[in-house]
Design an enzyme around this catalytic site. Structure first.
Site, PDB file in Angstrom:
ATOM      1  N   LYS A 116       0.796  -1.227   0.000  1.00 54.70           N
ATOM      2  CA  LYS A 116       0.000   0.000   0.000  1.00 54.70           C
ATOM      3  C   LYS A 116       0.825   1.271   0.000  1.00 54.70           C
ATOM      4  O   LYS A 116       0.498   2.229  -0.710  1.00 54.70           O
ATOM      5  CB  LYS A 116      -0.959  -0.032   1.176  1.00 54.70           C
ATOM      6  N   LYS A 158      -0.196   2.749   9.598  1.00 56.90           N
ATOM      7  CA  LYS A 158      -0.744   1.624   8.821  1.00 56.90           C
ATOM      8  C   LYS A 158       0.382   0.715   8.340  1.00 56.90           C
ATOM      9  O   LYS A 158       1.422   1.207   7.892  1.00 56.90           O
ATOM     10  CB  LYS A 158      -1.507   2.132   7.588  1.00 56.90           C
ATOM     11  N   GLY A 164      -7.870  -5.144   5.586  1.00 60.30           N
ATOM     12  CA  GLY A 164      -9.056  -5.382   6.405  1.00 60.30           C
ATOM     13  C   GLY A 164      -8.995  -4.692   7.749  1.00 60.30           C
ATOM     14  O   GLY A 164      -9.565  -5.182   8.715  1.00 60.30           O
ATOM     15  N   ILE A 203      -8.243  11.011   9.109  1.00 58.86           N
ATOM     16  CA  ILE A 203      -9.439  11.711   8.633  1.00 58.86           C
ATOM     17  C   ILE A 203     -10.618  11.269   9.502  1.00 58.86           C
ATOM     18  O   ILE A 203     -10.896  10.078   9.606  1.00 58.86           O
ATOM     19  CB  ILE A 203      -9.757  11.347   7.159  1.00 58.86           C
ATOM     20  N   GLU A 275      -9.935   2.456  -4.328  1.00 57.69           N
ATOM     21  CA  GLU A 275     -10.626   2.934  -3.127  1.00 57.69           C
ATOM     22  C   GLU A 275     -10.189   4.339  -2.765  1.00 57.69           C
ATOM     23  O   GLU A 275      -8.990   4.646  -2.811  1.00 57.69           O
ATOM     24  CB  GLU A 275     -10.277   2.052  -1.925  1.00 57.69           C
ATOM     25  N   GLU A 288      -6.241   2.761  -1.607  1.00 59.39           N
ATOM     26  CA  GLU A 288      -5.686   1.473  -2.033  1.00 59.39           C
ATOM     27  C   GLU A 288      -6.382   0.892  -3.245  1.00 59.39           C
ATOM     28  O   GLU A 288      -7.404   1.402  -3.701  1.00 59.39           O
ATOM     29  CB  GLU A 288      -5.655   0.467  -0.882  1.00 59.39           C
ATOM     30  N   ASN A 290      -7.865  -2.698  -4.998  1.00 51.04           N
ATOM     31  CA  ASN A 290      -8.289  -4.089  -4.809  1.00 51.04           C
ATOM     32  C   ASN A 290      -8.158  -4.800  -6.140  1.00 51.04           C
ATOM     33  O   ASN A 290      -8.926  -4.574  -7.056  1.00 51.04           O
ATOM     34  CB  ASN A 290      -9.731  -4.166  -4.311  1.00 51.04           C
ATOM     35  N   ARG A 292      -8.916  -7.540  -7.580  1.00 52.75           N
ATOM     36  CA  ARG A 292      -9.766  -8.739  -7.626  1.00 52.75           C
ATOM     37  C   ARG A 292     -11.196  -8.298  -7.895  1.00 52.75           C
ATOM     38  O   ARG A 292     -11.495  -7.111  -7.911  1.00 52.75           O
ATOM     39  CB  ARG A 292      -9.749  -9.424  -6.255  1.00 52.75           C
ATOM     40  N   VAL A 295     -16.791  -8.504  -3.353  1.00 56.98           N
ATOM     41  CA  VAL A 295     -18.105  -8.981  -2.901  1.00 56.98           C
ATOM     42  C   VAL A 295     -19.199  -8.090  -3.497  1.00 56.98           C
ATOM     43  O   VAL A 295     -20.200  -8.574  -4.023  1.00 56.98           O
ATOM     44  CB  VAL A 295     -18.174  -8.944  -1.353  1.00 56.98           C
TER      45      VAL A 295
HETATM   46  C1  MV4 Z   1      -8.076   5.791   7.258  1.00 50.46           C
HETATM   47  C2  MV4 Z   1      -9.091   6.365   8.034  1.00 50.46           C
HETATM   48  C3  MV4 Z   1      -8.924   7.670   8.441  1.00 50.46           C
HETATM   49  N1  MV4 Z   1      -7.812   8.357   8.095  1.00 50.46           N
HETATM   50  N2  MV4 Z   1      -6.991   6.514   6.937  1.00 50.46           N
HETATM   51  C4  MV4 Z   1      -9.711   1.324   7.261  1.00 50.46           C
HETATM   52  C5  MV4 Z   1      -9.370   0.180   6.360  1.00 50.46           C
HETATM   53  C6  MV4 Z   1      -8.388   0.680   5.375  1.00 50.46           C
HETATM   54  N3  MV4 Z   1      -8.763   0.267   4.061  1.00 50.46           N
HETATM   55  C7  MV4 Z   1      -8.385   2.150   5.510  1.00 50.46           C
HETATM   56  N4  MV4 Z   1      -9.159   2.498   6.662  1.00 50.46           N
HETATM   57  C8  MV4 Z   1      -9.201   3.755   7.126  1.00 50.46           C
HETATM   58  N5  MV4 Z   1      -8.150   4.534   6.812  1.00 50.46           N
HETATM   59  C9  MV4 Z   1      -6.874   7.762   7.361  1.00 50.46           C
HETATM   60  N6  MV4 Z   1      -5.799   8.454   7.027  1.00 50.46           N
HETATM   61  C10 MV4 Z   1     -10.203   5.587   8.340  1.00 50.46           C
HETATM   62  C11 MV4 Z   1     -10.260   4.276   7.896  1.00 50.46           C
HETATM   63  C12 MV4 Z   1     -11.420   3.539   8.265  1.00 50.46           C
HETATM   64  C13 MV4 Z   1     -12.267   2.995   7.321  1.00 50.46           C
HETATM   65  C14 MV4 Z   1     -12.060   3.144   5.972  1.00 50.46           C
HETATM   66  C15 MV4 Z   1     -12.884   2.569   5.047  1.00 50.46           C
HETATM   67  C16 MV4 Z   1     -13.999   1.850   5.494  1.00 50.46           C
HETATM   68  C17 MV4 Z   1     -14.231   1.703   6.817  1.00 50.46           C
HETATM   69  C18 MV4 Z   1     -13.386   2.274   7.757  1.00 50.46           C
HETATM   70  C19 MV4 Z   1     -13.651   2.133   9.107  1.00 50.46           C
HETATM   71  C20 MV4 Z   1     -12.833   2.680  10.015  1.00 50.46           C
HETATM   72  C21 MV4 Z   1     -11.702   3.373   9.607  1.00 50.46           C
END
Ligand code: MV4
Length: 450
Positions: A116, A158, A164, A203, A275, A288, A290, A292, A295
């Site tokens: 990522k 991260k 996930g 965020i 995404e 990011e 995906n 694939r 769902v």
């Molecule tokens: C974030 C965020 C807030 N700020 N990054 C969660 C899974 C991963 N794909 C990225 N995610 C997040 N990244 C920053 N800089 C909040 C989330 C996040 C989230 C994102 C997508 C769908 C559901 C989520 C649930 C909680 C937090």
């Protein structure tokens, strides 16, 4: 065109892929663990082959057994579905070494999508909006602190190879960052085989919006549609919709253009999803890729009328986008689709898994209803795999119609013997903010978990 495809998956997505194969006149081979001998995908496929005992690590993740099964059954391609081996670059490589077409993007694209922070670095270099942060691996505490000071707290750590929601930590101040830094690094190493960790500005309550891309082997890339995937609980998506509500057409157009540009930068090929996080001011950021089929591809299918799995197979066999469908470039989304992930979980009891015997079931029908499932009366849901047992996808001319139709469909839907998430969805459909389309990634915890 392929003659015979091995489906390296189970459950509803295996059934979905078998259906596409049948419509294309391609033979299908189901693989199954001993726990899945009575599973629907095994009955529906033209041929079947057992690939091991119940644990996924010994069956659906067993690369050698799956490749051997494909060779034994003289398949010319493998469809990995989602999860399991779908984003495993080594598996994709082994498929091609054995002259089996891996139905998905090229190995290098899978590898990059899995890294990522690397993907984010590339997007930054190409002026795709990304969240302010390290744009790459952070080496030590000192660097972490100086980046956090520059972008301001709160920040989020991260794992570069995480997924996930695993390997993520929110830090509100320098102390939390110092406490979390080494833990995140060592957890990343043990869980994902690399300690690469990056930092982003956190965020608050973003929306998760994603763009469905289809790309052929000849650099033609099309954005097929947008999905709202914010309704999740502990990083498990529960409800998705297409197209997203309460967002300007201008912003959607910009996100889509970015997704197509991003796909072209990395030479994306095949079906894929880009995404984005979108904040309350409609600022959007790439997060990011995906690599694939997802769902929730079904909501895009419902509003476009496309069969994305068929497209995926045709693209993999080398067809050009305009050979498949001349009108794809101008594809429009019509109406609104909402998907409810029906899980074998007790939503009244902290969503604990509820496998076991389906004594009986009755499925909803009528206008605008699609059900992708593999359950049937007397089927026993094994405890070894994920809890998704059905996807209820509702189409309406508009969101109001989709919501009233959803209520009706969930009332008709009966599954006896196990607990499901159906009662929870009935409650969500009565929620004022949901009805008004005021949703974000923290909707469920705010509205339902006190
Ligand atoms: C974030 C965020 C807030 N700020 N990054 C969660 C899974 C991963 N794909 C990225 N995610 C997040 N990244 C920053 N800089 C909040 C989330 C996040 C989230 C994102 C997508 C769908 C559901 C989520 C649930 C909680 C937090």
């Amino acid at each position: 065109m392929f003659k015979r495809i091995l489906i390296a998956n189970r459950g509803e997505i295996a059934v979905r892929i078998i259906r596409a194969c049948k419509e294309l006149g391609i033979e299908s081979v189901a693989v199954y663990s001993t726990a899945d001998k009575d599973s629907m995908h095994v009955f529906l496929a033209d041929q079947k082959i057992c690939i091991g005992p119940p644990p996924a690590s010994k069956s659906y993740l067993n690369i050698n057994n799956i490749i051997s099964a494909a060779l034994l059954k003289k398949c010319d391609a493998i469809h990995p579905g989602y999860g399991f081996l779908a984003e495993n670059a080594e598996f994709a490589m082994l498929c091609s070494k054995n002259n089996l077409k891996f139905i998905g993007p090229p190995e290098e694209v899978i590898r990059l999508s899995g890294n990522k922070s690397k993907a984010i670095e590339i997007m930054k270099q190409n002026k795709i909006p990304i969240i302010p942060g390290s744009n790459g691996n952070v080496k030590n505490e000192k660097e972490a602190l100086s980046i956090a000071k520059r972008i301001g707290f709160p920040v989020i750590l991260k794992s570069s190879f995480g997924g996930g929601g695993k390997g993520m930590r929110i830090c509100n101040n320098p102390k939390e960052l110092l406490d979390s830094f080494h833990i995140t690094k060592s957890e990343s190493l043990s869980s994902f085989g690399s300690d690469h960790t990056y930092i982003e500005k956190y965020i608050q309550k973003p929306r998760h919006i994603e763009i469905q891309i289809i790309a052929d082997n000849y650099s033609n890339i099309i954005g097929i549609g947008e999905r709202e995937c914010s309704i999740q609980r502990r990083h498990q998506k529960l409800i998705e919709e297409a197209p997203p509500e309460n967002i300007s057409l201008k912003t959607i157009k910009q996100i889509k253009e970015c997704a197509i540009k991003a796909a072209s930068i990395i030479h994306y090929n095949n079906l894929g999803t880009f995404e984005f996080l979108v904040d309350s001011n409609e600022n959007f950021y790439f997060i990011e890729i995906n690599a694939r089929v997802q769902v929730e591809h079904t909501v895009t299918e419902m509003v476009t009328g496309l069969d994305l799995i068929k497209h995926q197979i045709l693209l993999s066999s080398g067809e050009k986008i305009n050979q498949i469908d001349n009108n794809l470039t101008g594809i429009k989304q019509k109406g609104k689709a909402i998907e409810f992930r029906i899980n074998a979980e007790d939503s009244e009891n902290n969503f604990i898994p509820s496998p076991g015997k389906i004594n009986n079931c009755f499925f909803p029908g009528g206008p605008g209803i699609r059900l992708d499932t593999f359950i049937y009366p007397n089927y026993i849901i094994p405890p070894y795999y994920d809890s998704l047992i059905a996807k209820l996808i509702i189409w309406g001319n508009n969101r109001t119609e989709a919501i009233s139709r959803s209520k009706r469909a969930l009332q008709e839907f009966h599954i006896d013997g196990i607990k499901t998430t159906i009662p929870f969805y009935k409650k969500i459909l009565e929620n004022k903010n949901f009805i008004q389309g005021k949703i974000h990634t923290h909707f469920i915890e705010e509205e339902f978990e006190f």
